[in-house]
Design a protein around this motif. Structure first.
Motif, short mmCIF file in Angstrom:
data_model
loop_
_atom_site.label_atom_id
_atom_site.label_comp_id
_atom_site.label_asym_id
_atom_site.label_seq_id
_atom_site.Cartn_x
_atom_site.Cartn_y
_atom_site.Cartn_z
N ALA A 202 3.20 8.88 -5.58
CA ALA A 202 2.55 8.00 -6.55
C ALA A 202 1.69 6.96 -5.84
O ALA A 202 0.54 6.71 -6.24
N PHE A 203 2.21 6.36 -4.77
CA PHE A 203 1.43 5.35 -4.06
C PHE A 203 0.23 5.97 -3.33
O PHE A 203 -0.84 5.39 -3.30
N LEU A 204 0.42 7.16 -2.76
CA LEU A 204 -0.72 7.83 -2.11
C LEU A 204 -1.79 8.20 -3.13
O LEU A 204 -2.99 8.04 -2.88
N GLY A 205 -1.35 8.68 -4.28
CA GLY A 205 -2.30 9.00 -5.35
C GLY A 205 -3.02 7.75 -5.85
O GLY A 205 -4.21 7.78 -6.16
N ALA A 206 -2.29 6.65 -5.91
CA ALA A 206 -2.89 5.39 -6.35
C ALA A 206 -3.94 4.91 -5.36
O ALA A 206 -5.00 4.42 -5.76
N VAL A 207 -3.65 5.04 -4.07
CA VAL A 207 -4.64 4.64 -3.05
C VAL A 207 -5.91 5.47 -3.21
O VAL A 207 -7.02 4.94 -3.19
N ALA A 208 -5.75 6.77 -3.40
CA ALA A 208 -6.92 7.64 -3.58
C ALA A 208 -7.71 7.24 -4.82
O ALA A 208 -8.95 7.19 -4.80
N ALA A 209 -7.01 6.94 -5.91
CA ALA A 209 -7.69 6.55 -7.15
C ALA A 209 -8.41 5.21 -6.99
O ALA A 209 -9.50 5.02 -7.54
N CYS A 210 -7.81 4.31 -6.24
CA CYS A 210 -8.41 2.98 -6.04
C CYS A 210 -9.69 3.03 -5.22
O CYS A 210 -10.52 2.14 -5.31
N ARG A 211 -9.85 4.06 -4.43
CA ARG A 211 -11.03 4.15 -3.58
C ARG A 211 -12.20 4.83 -4.28
O ARG A 211 -13.30 4.89 -3.74
N LYS A 212 -11.97 5.35 -5.47
CA LYS A 212 -13.04 6.01 -6.21
C LYS A 212 -13.93 4.96 -6.88
O LYS A 212 -13.52 3.82 -7.08
N GLU A 213 -15.12 5.41 -7.22
CA GLU A 213 -16.02 4.54 -7.96
C GLU A 213 -15.39 4.27 -9.32
O GLU A 213 -14.73 5.12 -9.90
N ASN A 214 -15.57 3.08 -9.84
CA ASN A 214 -14.95 2.65 -11.11
C ASN A 214 -13.43 2.72 -11.01
O ASN A 214 -12.75 3.26 -11.88
N ALA A 215 -12.89 2.18 -9.93
CA ALA A 215 -11.45 2.20 -9.69
C ALA A 215 -10.72 1.46 -10.82
O ALA A 215 -11.22 0.48 -11.35
N PRO A 216 -9.54 1.92 -11.19
CA PRO A 216 -8.79 1.27 -12.26
C PRO A 216 -8.23 -0.08 -11.80
O PRO A 216 -8.15 -0.35 -10.60
N VAL A 217 -7.85 -0.89 -12.76
CA VAL A 217 -7.21 -2.16 -12.45
C VAL A 217 -5.78 -1.85 -12.01
O VAL A 217 -5.04 -1.18 -12.73
N VAL A 218 -5.44 -2.32 -10.84
CA VAL A 218 -4.14 -2.00 -10.27
C VAL A 218 -3.09 -2.98 -10.78
O VAL A 218 -3.27 -4.19 -10.68
N SER A 219 -2.00 -2.42 -11.33
CA SER A 219 -0.89 -3.24 -11.80
C SER A 219 0.38 -2.42 -11.68
O SER A 219 0.33 -1.20 -11.47
N THR A 220 1.51 -3.06 -11.83
CA THR A 220 2.77 -2.34 -11.77
C THR A 220 2.85 -1.31 -12.89
O THR A 220 3.29 -0.18 -12.67
N ALA A 221 2.41 -1.69 -14.08
CA ALA A 221 2.43 -0.75 -15.21
C ALA A 221 1.56 0.47 -14.91
O ALA A 221 1.94 1.61 -15.22
N TRP A 222 0.42 0.25 -14.30
CA TRP A 222 -0.46 1.37 -13.96
C TRP A 222 0.21 2.27 -12.92
O TRP A 222 0.16 3.50 -13.02
N LEU A 223 0.88 1.67 -11.93
CA LEU A 223 1.58 2.45 -10.91
C LEU A 223 2.72 3.27 -11.52
O LEU A 223 2.95 4.41 -11.13
N ILE A 224 3.40 2.71 -12.49
CA ILE A 224 4.46 3.46 -13.17
C ILE A 224 3.85 4.62 -13.94
O ILE A 224 4.42 5.71 -14.01
N GLY A 225 2.66 4.42 -14.50
CA GLY A 225 1.95 5.53 -15.15
C GLY A 225 1.62 6.64 -14.17
O GLY A 225 1.77 7.82 -14.48
N VAL A 226 1.18 6.27 -12.97
CA VAL A 226 0.91 7.27 -11.93
C VAL A 226 2.20 7.99 -11.58
O VAL A 226 2.23 9.22 -11.45
N ALA A 227 3.29 7.24 -11.44
CA ALA A 227 4.60 7.84 -11.11
C ALA A 227 5.04 8.80 -12.22
O ALA A 227 5.58 9.88 -11.93
N ARG A 228 4.79 8.44 -13.46
CA ARG A 228 5.14 9.31 -14.59
C ARG A 228 4.41 10.64 -14.48
O ARG A 228 4.98 11.71 -14.69
N HIS A 229 3.14 10.58 -14.11
CA HIS A 229 2.35 11.81 -13.94
C HIS A 229 2.88 12.64 -12.76
O HIS A 229 2.94 13.88 -12.85
N LYS A 230 3.25 11.99 -11.67
CA LYS A 230 3.80 12.72 -10.52
C LYS A 230 5.11 13.41 -10.90
O LYS A 230 5.36 14.55 -10.50
#
Length: 172
Positions: free
Chosen positions: A46-74
């Motif tokens: 989840a954290f590796l996926g989040a780092v990759a997403a944050c480096r893209k153009e139009n990166a999402p706003v990073v928050s704990t809730a967003w990270l939990i969403g990434v974890a849910r997808h993983k």
């Protein structure tokens, strides 16, 4: 004229949030899967996926809730992979009624032993020896490298052999 502002790497925002969010993301995953090793693995994914997403153009706003969403997808991805592996294993055809008795017993014992193995071992052995795929094709299906798949097959064959021989000893 004003100087253009240089924006930092959005991954650093995630790094600052890491210490705060790590226990929550891990706790979320552990509560849903009940397996510490799997929860740790999915948390790192989840954290590796989040780092990759944050480096893209139009990166999402990073928050704990967003990270939990990434974890849910993983976690959902993990469940889908596991289901695909198990679905593939259920496609093993039944033993023919015309087989001689000894072959039937061996086939039944082999299926029981195969069913008792871990999902990765069952999947690797089924793809390689039941479906007849080459090691490279097994690696592709399992999303592994060829050397990792060869090692997995070696461990799976050893586990199968041990379990088969133990079961054979109990049946005699």
């Amino acid at each position: 004229m004003t100087e253009p502002r240089v924006q930092g790497d959005p991954a650093f925002v995630l790094l600052r949030l890491y210490e705060k969010a790590l226990p929550e993301v891990y706790g979320y995953l552990l509560a849903r899967c009940g397996d510490r090793a799997l929860a740790e693995e999915l948390t790192s994914e989840a954290f590796l996926g989040a780092v990759a997403a944050c480096r893209k153009e139009n990166a999402p706003v990073v928050s704990t809730a967003w990270l939990i969403g990434v974890a849910r997808h993983k976690l959902a991805d993990h469940w889908r992979r596991t289901e695909r592996e198990q679905r593939g294993l259920r496609l093993v055809p039944d033993v023919s009624v015309e087989d001689p008795w000894d072959e039937r017993l061996d086939a039944l014992r082999a299926r029981q032993v195969l069913a008792s193995l871990s999902v990765p071992h069952r999947a690797a052995l089924t793809l390689r020896y039941v479906d007849g795929l080459r090691v490279g094709e097994v690696a592709t299906h399992l999303g592994r490298t060829v050397p990792a798949t060869e090692a997995l097959l070696t461990r799976a064959k050893a586990a199968f052999r041990r379990s088969y021989q133990e079961k054979e000893g109990r049946d005699d």
